[in-house]
Enzyme design. Structure first.
Site, PDB file in Angstrom:
ATOM      1  N   CYS A  11       5.041  -9.307 111.938  1.00 53.65           N
ATOM      2  CA  CYS A  11       4.026 -10.400 112.417  1.00 53.65           C
ATOM      3  C   CYS A  11       4.859 -11.750 112.680  1.00 53.65           C
ATOM      4  CB  CYS A  11       3.093 -10.651 111.110  1.00 53.65           C
ATOM      5  SG  CYS A  11       2.011 -12.065 111.596  1.00 53.65           S
ATOM      6  N   GLU A  14       4.096  -6.220 123.983  1.00 56.66           N
ATOM      7  CA  GLU A  14       4.349  -5.292 122.910  1.00 56.66           C
ATOM      8  C   GLU A  14       3.275  -5.076 122.052  1.00 56.66           C
ATOM      9  OE1 GLU A  14       9.000  -5.911 122.302  1.00 56.66           O
ATOM     10  OE2 GLU A  14       7.627  -7.622 121.104  1.00 56.66           O
TER      11      GLU A  14
END
EC number: 2.1.1.192
Length: 355
Positions: free
Chosen positions: A341, A100
């Site tokens: 994150c 990703e």
């Protein structure tokens, strides 16, 4: 450095290192050396995604390349869009692995967060990627093509920044990561200034020192997450091999060698590392004018941790600044599509293709 790490430190040209299969085909055909430069400029500079787009090559050569070498080594399977404009890209490698990539829009900036490994071996306890384990390293083309694909998707807007903060520990794939970054930086390639490229590491001391000695002006961020040794070992297994004093010696070497700002990443975990004593210890530990603390509230993953409240995070930031720390509280982006994150885990790898 303009000519790509002094042509891979006076070794083979960067184009040959980046496109070895193309180089082999051209050599077999007896093509002149400039053909490789044409291919490299088309793929890395003009962002061609198919051989039919490389008009600078003769038709016969394009046809042979199409039959033997993929013009792209990644398949873009899905783009997810968050409410805040963040985009998450699901790619598949040619051997079937999912990775990703994230694009984060901010005012005039378009930042791409790229992956360097399929999974991650570091096993940080609060990170979804760490739960995957490690499948393999990505090759330089697989790393750089993430940026190329995003650039094609957002055109005519331009990619302005690249951060190596996606899946994987880039310093465990050092050679391929640096090769990809040099292609992104190379004026004959993607032509992105080195100061707009940043690499994040969990704290591999020998590689931090090596990175400091590289000729390019890439930025560096170190994942710290706590100033206390035993706590860091519980959160980040790498700390058992690289204790904080050793890590800080490498950090000092980096700033003295490069004279560039060094960023420390710190994910605020509720009731774990968000107390005022942590802020006070950080102020002692990060006592250098070139050190900067980036605070980030924990983004949900099924790891058992929870996020520090927004109020607590602001209090932590205020205390850190009162103690003289250069610090920023970064906003979380793309949480609703698990693009923030610590959330990258390719969970939707089996979902139907969507654009």
């Amino acid at each position: 450095m303009g000519l790509a790490g002094a042509q891979e430190r006076a070794g083979r040209p960067l184009a040959a290192e980046f496109l070895p299969e193309v180089e082999e085909v051209l050599a077999e055909r007896g093509e002149p050396p400039y053909r490789l430069r044409q291919v490299y400029a088309a793929l890395a500079g003009s962002l061609a995604s198919g051989w039919d787009e490389v008009a600078s090559l003769p038709k016969g050569l394009r046809e042979e390349l199409a039959g033997r070498v993929p013009a792209s080594v990644l398949e873009l399977r899905r783009i997810s869009r968050a409410r805040d404009g963040t985009r998450k890209y699901l790619f598949f490698t040619r051997d079937g692995h999912a990775i990703e990539t994230v694009m984060i829009p901010e005012r005039s900036r378009r930042t791409v967060c790229i992956s360097t490994q399929v999974g991650c071996p570091m096993a940080c306890t609060f990170c979804a990627t760490g739960l995957l384990g490690i499948k393999r390293n990505l090759k330089a083309r697989e790393i750089a093509e993430q940026v190329f694909a995003v650039a094609r998707d957002i055109a005519p807007e331009r990619v302005t920044n690249v951060v190596v903060m996606g899946m994987g520990e880039p310093f465990l794939n050092y050679r391929e990561t640096l090769r990809a970054l040099r292609v992104l930086n190379d004026r004959r390639g993607f032509n992105l200034a080195a100061r707009h490229i940043a690499v994040s590491t969990s704290g591999l001391v020998d590689k931090i020192r090596r990175f400091a000695d590289e000729p390019e002006q890439f930025h560096l961020a170190i994942s710290l997450h706590t100033p206390f040794e035993e706590e860091r070992r519980r959160l980040m297994p790498v700390a058992a091999r690289h204790p904080i004093p050793e890590l800080m010696n490498a950090a000092r070497y980096y700033v003295e060698r490069t004279r560039r700002k060094l960023f420390f990443e710190y994910t605020l975990l509720a009731g774990v590392n968000d107390r005022m004593r942590h802020a006070e210890a950080l102020a002692e530990l990060l006592d250098h004018p070139l050190y900067h603390l980036n605070l980030l509230r924990f983004n949900w993953t099924d790891t058992g941790f929870s996020a520090t409240s927004a109020r607590r995070a602001k209090e932590f930031l205020r205390r850190a600044r009162e103690l003289g720390l250069s610090a920023t509280l970064r906003p979380s982006r793309g949480q609703d599509i698990e693009a923030a994150c610590g959330q990258l885990a390719a969970r939707d790898a089996r979902s139907p293709t969507a654009r």
